[in-house]
Design a protein around this motif. Structure first.
Motif, PDB file in Angstrom:
ATOM      1  N   GLY A  26      44.026  54.810  35.659  1.00 41.77           N
ATOM      2  CA  GLY A  26      42.991  55.119  34.679  1.00 41.77           C
ATOM      3  C   GLY A  26      42.878  54.051  33.603  1.00 41.77           C
ATOM      4  O   GLY A  26      41.772  53.614  33.248  1.00 41.77           O
ATOM      5  N   PHE A  29      41.391  50.888  35.191  1.00 47.75           N
ATOM      6  CA  PHE A  29      39.971  51.067  35.501  1.00 47.75           C
ATOM      7  C   PHE A  29      39.118  50.909  34.244  1.00 47.75           C
ATOM      8  O   PHE A  29      38.161  50.140  34.209  1.00 47.75           O
ATOM      9  CB  PHE A  29      39.739  52.447  36.128  1.00 47.75           C
ATOM     10  CG  PHE A  29      38.290  52.720  36.460  1.00 47.75           C
ATOM     11  CD1 PHE A  29      37.788  52.376  37.692  1.00 47.75           C
ATOM     12  CD2 PHE A  29      37.445  53.309  35.529  1.00 47.75           C
ATOM     13  CE1 PHE A  29      36.455  52.622  38.015  1.00 47.75           C
ATOM     14  CE2 PHE A  29      36.106  53.558  35.830  1.00 47.75           C
ATOM     15  CZ  PHE A  29      35.614  53.209  37.083  1.00 47.75           C
ATOM     16  N   ILE A  30      39.468  51.649  33.210  1.00 48.97           N
ATOM     17  CA  ILE A  30      38.624  51.678  32.010  1.00 48.97           C
ATOM     18  C   ILE A  30      38.688  50.364  31.238  1.00 48.97           C
ATOM     19  O   ILE A  30      37.719  49.955  30.600  1.00 48.97           O
ATOM     20  CB  ILE A  30      38.953  52.900  31.137  1.00 48.97           C
ATOM     21  CG1 ILE A  30      37.803  53.181  30.180  1.00 48.97           C
ATOM     22  CG2 ILE A  30      40.242  52.726  30.404  1.00 48.97           C
ATOM     23  CD1 ILE A  30      37.801  54.564  29.609  1.00 48.97           C
ATOM     24  N   GLU A  31      39.817  49.649  31.304  1.00 44.35           N
ATOM     25  CA  GLU A  31      39.930  48.360  30.611  1.00 44.35           C
ATOM     26  C   GLU A  31      38.964  47.343  31.188  1.00 44.35           C
ATOM     27  O   GLU A  31      38.467  46.475  30.474  1.00 44.35           O
ATOM     28  CB  GLU A  31      41.368  47.834  30.715  1.00 44.35           C
ATOM     29  CG  GLU A  31      41.596  46.513  30.004  1.00 44.35           C
ATOM     30  CD  GLU A  31      41.332  45.281  30.846  1.00 44.35           C
ATOM     31  OE1 GLU A  31      41.088  44.208  30.259  1.00 44.35           O
ATOM     32  OE2 GLU A  31      41.370  45.383  32.093  1.00 44.35           O
ATOM     33  N   SER A  32      38.669  47.432  32.470  1.00 45.26           N
ATOM     34  CA  SER A  32      37.794  46.457  33.114  1.00 45.26           C
ATOM     35  C   SER A  32      36.324  46.636  32.759  1.00 45.26           C
ATOM     36  O   SER A  32      35.513  45.780  33.085  1.00 45.26           O
ATOM     37  CB  SER A  32      37.954  46.532  34.636  1.00 45.26           C
ATOM     38  OG  SER A  32      39.243  46.123  35.007  1.00 45.26           O
ATOM     39  N   SER A  33      35.990  47.740  32.104  1.00 43.60           N
ATOM     40  CA  SER A  33      34.584  47.975  31.786  1.00 43.60           C
ATOM     41  C   SER A  33      34.311  48.221  30.305  1.00 43.60           C
ATOM     42  O   SER A  33      33.308  47.750  29.797  1.00 43.60           O
ATOM     43  CB  SER A  33      34.041  49.133  32.623  1.00 43.60           C
ATOM     44  OG  SER A  33      34.862  50.262  32.515  1.00 43.60           O
ATOM     45  N   ILE A  34      35.208  48.926  29.595  1.00 40.78           N
ATOM     46  CA  ILE A  34      34.891  49.216  28.193  1.00 40.78           C
ATOM     47  C   ILE A  34      36.079  49.184  27.234  1.00 40.78           C
ATOM     48  O   ILE A  34      35.910  48.914  26.068  1.00 40.78           O
ATOM     49  CB  ILE A  34      34.165  50.574  28.041  1.00 40.78           C
ATOM     50  CG1 ILE A  34      34.993  51.712  28.620  1.00 40.78           C
ATOM     51  CG2 ILE A  34      32.802  50.534  28.666  1.00 40.78           C
ATOM     52  CD1 ILE A  34      34.428  53.100  28.356  1.00 40.78           C
ATOM     53  N   PHE A  35      37.280  49.466  27.684  1.00 40.28           N
ATOM     54  CA  PHE A  35      38.440  49.651  26.804  1.00 40.28           C
ATOM     55  C   PHE A  35      39.053  48.306  26.405  1.00 40.28           C
ATOM     56  O   PHE A  35      39.218  47.432  27.247  1.00 40.28           O
ATOM     57  CB  PHE A  35      39.480  50.509  27.531  1.00 40.28           C
ATOM     58  CG  PHE A  35      40.569  51.043  26.673  1.00 40.28           C
ATOM     59  CD1 PHE A  35      40.286  51.888  25.617  1.00 40.28           C
ATOM     60  CD2 PHE A  35      41.889  50.715  26.938  1.00 40.28           C
ATOM     61  CE1 PHE A  35      41.303  52.405  24.840  1.00 40.28           C
ATOM     62  CE2 PHE A  35      42.914  51.229  26.162  1.00 40.28           C
ATOM     63  CZ  PHE A  35      42.616  52.071  25.108  1.00 40.28           C
ATOM     64  N   SER A  64      42.432  49.405  40.966  1.00 39.33           N
ATOM     65  CA  SER A  64      41.696  50.172  39.956  1.00 39.33           C
ATOM     66  C   SER A  64      41.007  49.238  38.963  1.00 39.33           C
ATOM     67  O   SER A  64      39.904  49.546  38.483  1.00 39.33           O
ATOM     68  CB  SER A  64      42.608  51.167  39.239  1.00 39.33           C
ATOM     69  OG  SER A  64      43.706  50.516  38.649  1.00 39.33           O
ATOM     70  N   GLY A  68      37.136  49.255  38.349  1.00 39.09           N
ATOM     71  CA  GLY A  68      36.632  49.324  36.979  1.00 39.09           C
ATOM     72  C   GLY A  68      35.687  48.166  36.683  1.00 39.09           C
ATOM     73  O   GLY A  68      34.694  48.329  35.971  1.00 39.09           O
ATOM     74  N   LYS A 123      35.961  42.890  30.393  1.00 41.52           N
ATOM     75  CA  LYS A 123      34.790  43.757  30.461  1.00 41.52           C
ATOM     76  C   LYS A 123      33.504  43.016  30.134  1.00 41.52           C
ATOM     77  O   LYS A 123      32.455  43.327  30.662  1.00 41.52           O
ATOM     78  CB  LYS A 123      34.954  44.987  29.562  1.00 41.52           C
ATOM     79  CG  LYS A 123      34.861  44.738  28.105  1.00 41.52           C
ATOM     80  CD  LYS A 123      36.083  44.863  27.246  1.00 41.52           C
ATOM     81  CE  LYS A 123      37.337  45.414  27.648  1.00 41.52           C
ATOM     82  NZ  LYS A 123      38.433  44.515  27.898  1.00 41.52           N
TER      83      LYS A 123
END
Length: 195
Positions: A26, A29-35, A64, A68, A123
């Motif tokens: 998780g 995944f999220i770091e690659s798009s927004i985090f 992941s 992401g 991201k």
């Protein structure tokens, strides 16, 4: 520093949890798009806590992270005006992006690979890839190779030098965190000037 120590200990504790792999997936995944925080923060202590699973964790981060990245690509491709532009504005890169996107596809695959390896905001590159409609296959291959290189390198170092590195990290956790944050900020600033 006490809060940092608690976070570090919590991450080591999570590594032993039965859902540790899902947490890591998780985060990656999220770091690659927004985090804004990279998954290395979770990957390193998890590899230290379970050296026998270091390469499994690297695989989880790679896959992941690439998925992401595909989500970031989709944000750029389908939702740039409503979502992607706001993410770039949040990182202070909206103006520079307009200049950058004109030349992006000439070197897009290499840019995605390098961003996947380096401590720069990945991201932004995933969203840029979608906006400029970089070939999706080129994007995915470059993402898997770049992310894989980075995460397998971290896992290999943790696996090979586990106990000494863990002692070093625990002894100098505060200083290493400051260096990490400075590096992260430098990555954002560097990307701003590259764009």
């Amino acid at each position: 520093m006490k809060a940092l120590r608690r976070l570090y200990n919590w991450t080591l504790h999570i590594a032993a949890h039965k859902h540790a792999s899902w947490w890591l997936a998780g985060i990656s995944f999220i770091e690659s798009s927004i985090f804004p925080i990279p998954p290395d923060v979770a990957l390193m202590p998890m590899c230290l806590a379970r050296r026998d699973k270091a390469f499994t964790y690297a695989f989880i981060c790679t896959i992941s992270g690439a998925l992401g990245g595909a989500f970031g690509y989709a944000i750029g491709y389908f939702l740039f005006e409503s979502v992607g532009k706001h993410i770039l504005e949040f990182y202070g890169l909206a103006h520079e992006f307009d200049v950058f996107k004109e030349k992006f596809n000439d070197w897009g695959g290499w840019i995605v690979f390098i961003a996947g390896c380096a401590p720069i905001p990945y991201k932004v590159i995933t969203i840029a890839s979608g906006v400029t409609k970089l070939n999706l296959m080129v994007f995915m291959v470059a993402s898997v190779l770049g992310r894989g290189f980075r995460f397998y390198l971290v896992a290999a170092l943790m696996w090979k030098y586990g106990a000494p590195i863990q002692s070093f990290i625990e002894k100098y956790l505060g200083r290493l965190t400051i260096i990490f944050i400075v590096g992260l900020i430098a990555g954002f600033v560097g990307l701003k000037y590259l764009l």
